[in-house]
Design a protein around this motif. Structure first.
Motif, PDB file in Angstrom:
ATOM      1  N   ASP A  95      33.239  60.557  25.452  1.00  0.00           N
ATOM      2  CA  ASP A  95      33.735  61.747  26.143  1.00  0.00           C
ATOM      3  C   ASP A  95      32.571  62.470  26.802  1.00  0.00           C
ATOM      4  O   ASP A  95      31.416  62.023  26.740  1.00  0.00           O
ATOM      5  CB  ASP A  95      34.507  62.664  25.189  1.00  0.00           C
ATOM      6  N   LEU A  96      32.861  63.602  27.444  1.00  0.00           N
ATOM      7  CA  LEU A  96      31.833  64.313  28.202  1.00  0.00           C
ATOM      8  C   LEU A  96      30.735  64.857  27.295  1.00  0.00           C
ATOM      9  O   LEU A  96      29.561  64.904  27.694  1.00  0.00           O
ATOM     10  CB  LEU A  96      32.473  65.445  29.004  1.00  0.00           C
ATOM     11  N   ASP A  97      31.084  65.241  26.084  1.00  0.00           N
ATOM     12  CA  ASP A  97      30.054  65.712  25.154  1.00  0.00           C
ATOM     13  C   ASP A  97      29.082  64.595  24.799  1.00  0.00           C
ATOM     14  O   ASP A  97      27.879  64.831  24.632  1.00  0.00           O
ATOM     15  CB  ASP A  97      30.702  66.273  23.885  1.00  0.00           C
ATOM     16  N   ASP A  98      29.601  63.361  24.676  1.00  0.00           N
ATOM     17  CA  ASP A  98      28.718  62.223  24.417  1.00  0.00           C
ATOM     18  C   ASP A  98      27.755  62.011  25.589  1.00  0.00           C
ATOM     19  O   ASP A  98      26.584  61.651  25.390  1.00  0.00           O
ATOM     20  CB  ASP A  98      29.541  60.951  24.200  1.00  0.00           C
ATOM     21  N   LEU A  99      28.239  62.226  26.811  1.00  0.00           N
ATOM     22  CA  LEU A  99      27.375  62.050  27.983  1.00  0.00           C
ATOM     23  C   LEU A  99      26.293  63.123  28.049  1.00  0.00           C
ATOM     24  O   LEU A  99      25.215  62.898  28.613  1.00  0.00           O
ATOM     25  CB  LEU A  99      28.211  62.053  29.259  1.00  0.00           C
ATOM     26  N   ILE A 100      26.569  64.303  27.485  1.00  0.00           N
ATOM     27  CA  ILE A 100      25.514  65.321  27.370  1.00  0.00           C
ATOM     28  C   ILE A 100      24.406  64.798  26.466  1.00  0.00           C
ATOM     29  O   ILE A 100      23.213  64.884  26.775  1.00  0.00           O
ATOM     30  CB  ILE A 100      26.081  66.645  26.826  1.00  0.00           C
ATOM     31  N   LEU A 111      24.850  64.204  31.726  1.00  0.00           N
ATOM     32  CA  LEU A 111      25.324  65.508  32.169  1.00  0.00           C
ATOM     33  C   LEU A 111      24.599  66.598  31.398  1.00  0.00           C
ATOM     34  O   LEU A 111      24.019  66.339  30.340  1.00  0.00           O
ATOM     35  CB  LEU A 111      26.825  65.664  31.898  1.00  0.00           C
ATOM     36  N   ASP A 112      24.655  67.836  31.931  1.00  0.00           N
ATOM     37  CA  ASP A 112      24.271  68.991  31.116  1.00  0.00           C
ATOM     38  C   ASP A 112      25.545  69.766  30.790  1.00  0.00           C
ATOM     39  O   ASP A 112      26.655  69.397  31.210  1.00  0.00           O
ATOM     40  CB  ASP A 112      23.222  69.853  31.815  1.00  0.00           C
ATOM     41  N   THR A 113      25.426  70.822  30.030  1.00  0.00           N
ATOM     42  CA  THR A 113      26.623  71.543  29.576  1.00  0.00           C
ATOM     43  C   THR A 113      27.363  72.222  30.728  1.00  0.00           C
ATOM     44  O   THR A 113      28.593  72.335  30.696  1.00  0.00           O
ATOM     45  CB  THR A 113      26.245  72.582  28.507  1.00  0.00           C
ATOM     46  N   VAL A 114      26.624  72.664  31.750  1.00  0.00           N
ATOM     47  CA  VAL A 114      27.273  73.293  32.903  1.00  0.00           C
ATOM     48  C   VAL A 114      28.140  72.276  33.635  1.00  0.00           C
ATOM     49  O   VAL A 114      29.323  72.514  33.927  1.00  0.00           O
ATOM     50  CB  VAL A 114      26.230  73.892  33.864  1.00  0.00           C
ATOM     51  N   LEU A 115      27.568  71.119  33.912  1.00  0.00           N
ATOM     52  CA  LEU A 115      28.282  70.077  34.645  1.00  0.00           C
ATOM     53  C   LEU A 115      29.447  69.520  33.825  1.00  0.00           C
ATOM     54  O   LEU A 115      30.537  69.264  34.364  1.00  0.00           O
ATOM     55  CB  LEU A 115      27.304  68.958  35.008  1.00  0.00           C
ATOM     56  N   TRP A 123      19.809  71.440  31.658  1.00  0.00           N
ATOM     57  CA  TRP A 123      19.156  70.181  31.315  1.00  0.00           C
ATOM     58  C   TRP A 123      17.930  70.462  30.453  1.00  0.00           C
ATOM     59  O   TRP A 123      17.195  71.407  30.710  1.00  0.00           O
ATOM     60  CB  TRP A 123      18.692  69.441  32.573  1.00  0.00           C
ATOM     61  N   PRO A 124      17.671  69.621  29.453  1.00  0.00           N
ATOM     62  CA  PRO A 124      16.405  69.758  28.730  1.00  0.00           C
ATOM     63  C   PRO A 124      15.238  69.488  29.664  1.00  0.00           C
ATOM     64  O   PRO A 124      15.367  68.762  30.646  1.00  0.00           O
ATOM     65  CB  PRO A 124      16.503  68.676  27.641  1.00  0.00           C
ATOM     66  N   SER A 125      14.113  70.083  29.359  1.00  0.00           N
ATOM     67  CA  SER A 125      12.922  69.855  30.169  1.00  0.00           C
ATOM     68  C   SER A 125      12.485  68.407  30.059  1.00  0.00           C
ATOM     69  O   SER A 125      12.532  67.815  28.980  1.00  0.00           O
ATOM     70  CB  SER A 125      11.781  70.759  29.700  1.00  0.00           C
ATOM     71  N   PRO A 126      12.043  67.797  31.168  1.00  0.00           N
ATOM     72  CA  PRO A 126      11.586  66.415  31.103  1.00  0.00           C
ATOM     73  C   PRO A 126      10.463  66.212  30.089  1.00  0.00           C
ATOM     74  O   PRO A 126      10.336  65.128  29.538  1.00  0.00           O
ATOM     75  CB  PRO A 126      11.092  66.135  32.539  1.00  0.00           C
ATOM     76  N   VAL A 127       9.663  67.223  29.838  1.00  0.00           N
ATOM     77  CA  VAL A 127       8.573  67.051  28.878  1.00  0.00           C
ATOM     78  C   VAL A 127       9.097  66.903  27.455  1.00  0.00           C
ATOM     79  O   VAL A 127       8.372  66.470  26.561  1.00  0.00           O
ATOM     80  CB  VAL A 127       7.611  68.272  28.926  1.00  0.00           C
ATOM     81  N   ASP A 128      10.370  67.248  27.236  1.00  0.00           N
ATOM     82  CA  ASP A 128      10.951  67.065  25.917  1.00  0.00           C
ATOM     83  C   ASP A 128      11.405  65.640  25.677  1.00  0.00           C
ATOM     84  O   ASP A 128      11.890  65.313  24.610  1.00  0.00           O
ATOM     85  CB  ASP A 128      12.168  67.993  25.723  1.00  0.00           C
ATOM     86  N   GLY A 129      11.236  64.801  26.674  1.00  0.00           N
ATOM     87  CA  GLY A 129      11.652  63.411  26.522  1.00  0.00           C
ATOM     88  C   GLY A 129      13.143  63.206  26.612  1.00  0.00           C
ATOM     89  O   GLY A 129      13.654  62.185  26.198  1.00  0.00           O
ATOM     90  N   ALA A 130      13.871  64.193  27.152  1.00  0.00           N
ATOM     91  CA  ALA A 130      15.327  64.097  27.189  1.00  0.00           C
ATOM     92  C   ALA A 130      15.823  63.160  28.263  1.00  0.00           C
ATOM     93  O   ALA A 130      16.940  62.688  28.212  1.00  0.00           O
ATOM     94  CB  ALA A 130      15.938  65.485  27.379  1.00  0.00           C
ATOM     95  N   ARG A 131      15.030  62.916  29.289  1.00  0.00           N
ATOM     96  CA  ARG A 131      15.455  62.012  30.353  1.00  0.00           C
ATOM     97  C   ARG A 131      15.294  60.609  29.868  1.00  0.00           C
ATOM     98  O   ARG A 131      15.404  59.646  30.423  1.00  0.00           O
ATOM     99  CB  ARG A 131      14.665  62.266  31.622  1.00  0.00           C
TER     100      ARG A 131
END
Length: 479
Positions: free
Chosen positions: A216-221, A226-230, A471-479
């Motif tokens: 679901d969309l929460d899994d894609l977050i 996705l981020d929570t806004v999208l 979106w989490p910051s890229p420096v957090d390794g979230a991407r």
């Protein structure tokens, strides 16, 4: 027939040969007995494969268990004949354990994927590419591309395995011959296989696996798509009945996003999925979707009717037209890539919240691609009318990017384009509701024209004020 956990009944032929009348299946993980002669297994498999393919072409058998029973009988008959021939030559009959081992090995070769099977069973494998029997590359979920050992002893053996697979897989038998040199089918685990031969110097096979189905969309977050806004925006758009086209290049994650969007439907909604080969598998989740109608196209035979169509062919266009009569709220077309674009747009213009995917480089490019498909659909149409049809049908284009960085794959939505009807130039007017931020991921840019409908569907309009998204910051390794 005996059960799989029982000892096989034995038939004493007049020659004195002991022939098994039932061939037990291998238990999970049980190895084939080492006494089976690989050369004999190949010979028997080749004969049985040809006979099985012929029987299935002449008399299609839908149930997989019935196909296996037919194969068992053909294997037993072939081994019986070969055993009698040995006795006629004055040789010793095969021991019973050799008969059983050979029969088991042949069944495994017929109904497994041979050397490809371990890769299909590996949950970390995303794609398998075979360029000739000895050029095999495997793409893993973590971004690695790894060379794999050969999957056959020759190109001819690889083609033979594909021909048998084509004959036995799916509700409608497919052929793979020099007269029909392309093969597209769904494997038992839901993976999609595409193969070509004869039009290329060597056979090429691609297997795309669907590792995540119930999402679901929460899994894609969590996955960073996705981020929570999208996610909140798309959830409200689905509930408000907006028609959405998901765009992106191959392997970007379009099908996964469609699954997640469909999981936002009300559980009691009646809708249809229409696909070339089943990939969405929403009909396999009755707890989420108890009222889904799953439709799959059929290629038809090699023979053509007076109109030039394959005998028995059922196209995506046919299925979309049929679906319009089935009292559905929504229609999902797994991928629009041909004449089915016209009935799909018609379904969107008359329905409520339909979905489809489309190959395109950007959301804006998808508009021109749809018009091109309309103009090439074989009916008289002008580009002005095609643009008008699109403008009255599609509400949103959602574009997914696939980025490979430092050996890692990242999939994320980069654009959401709203269609606002026809503009002054007879092209659809659009609003970039979300667009690429500094790192390419979608951030809010403008309010959509139907914001009030989203608010009624539960969307918090103040989320669009977060111009950097969440979106989490890229420096957090979230991407």
């Amino acid at each position: 027939m005996t059960g799989l956990d029982e000892r096989p009944a034995l038939l004493f032929a007049p020659t004195g040969l002991v022939v098994p009348t039932a061939i037990p299946e291998l238990a999970a993980g049980e190895p084939v007995l080492p006494v089976a002669d690989p050369a004999m297994v190949r010979l028997v498999r080749a004969v049985v494969a040809e006979r099985l393919a012929e029987r299935l072409q002449n008399q299609p058998i839908q149930a997989p268990d019935a196909r296996r029973e037919l194969a068992r009988s053909l294997v037993a008959a072939e081994l019986s004949e070969r055993g009698r021939e040995r006795v006629r030559r004055g040789e010793e009959p095969w021991p019973v354990d050799v008969e059983l081992a050979t029969a088991r090995a042949v069944m495994a070769a017929l109904f497994g994927l041979g050397r490809l099977q371990p890769l299909i069973d590996d949950p970390d494998v995303e794609n398998i590419e075979v360029d000739g029997y000895d050029q095999v590359w495997v793409s893993y979920a973590d971004g690695r591309d790894v060379r794999h050992p050969p999957v056959a002893d020759s190109d001819a053996e690889l083609i033979e395995a594909l021909q048998l697979l084509a004959a036995r897989t799916g509700g409608a038998e497919r052929t793979f011959t020099s007269a029909h040199p392309a093969l597209h089918l769904r494997l038992e685990d839901g993976s999609r296989l595409a193969a070509v031969a004869w039009t290329t110097p060597k056979p090429h096979v691609v297997i795309r696996r669907h590792r995540v189905r119930d999402i679901d969309l929460d899994d894609l977050i969590t996955l960073g798509t996705l981020d929570t806004v999208l996610a909140g925006f798309l959830r409200a758009a689905v509930r408000a009945g907006k028609n959405i086209v998901v765009t992106g290049l191959q392997n970007a994650g379009k099908t996964t996003l469609i699954r997640a969007l469909a999981n936002e439907f009300d559980p009691m909604e009646r809708f249809a999925t229409i696909e070339k080969e089943y990939e969405l598998h929403l009909h396999d989740m009755p707890d989420r979707h108890p009222r889904v109608v799953a439709l799959e196209a059929r290629e038809g035979s090699a023979e053509h009717d007076a109109a030039g169509r394959r005998a028995g062919e059922v196209t995506l266009s046919d299925l979309v037209v049929d679906a319009l009569r089935l009292n559905l709220r929504r229609i999902i077309v797994g991928e629009v890539r041909g004449p089915e674009v016209l009935p799909m747009l018609e379904a969107m213009s008359t329905g409520d919240g339909s979905l489809c995917t489309l190959h395109a480089r950007t959301a804006a490019h998808a508009i021109d691609r749809i018009v091109t498909l309309c103009l090439s659909a074989g009916v008289h149409m002008t580009d002005t009318f095609a643009y008008r049809l699109l403008a009255g049908s599609v509400d949103l284009f959602v574009h997914i990017e696939l980025l490979t960085e430092h050996g890692q794959r990242h999939r994320y939505v980069s654009q959401v384009l709203e269609v606002n009807g026809l503009g002054e130039t007879n092209r659809p007017a659009t609003t970039a509701v979300f667009g690429p931020g500094l790192d390419g991921r979608a951030v809010p840019l403008h309010q959509p024209g139907f914001l009030h409908e989203l608010v009624r569907a539960g969307f918090d309009e103040h989320l669009l004020d977060q111009r950097d998204g969440t979106w989490p910051s890229p420096v957090d390794g979230a991407r």
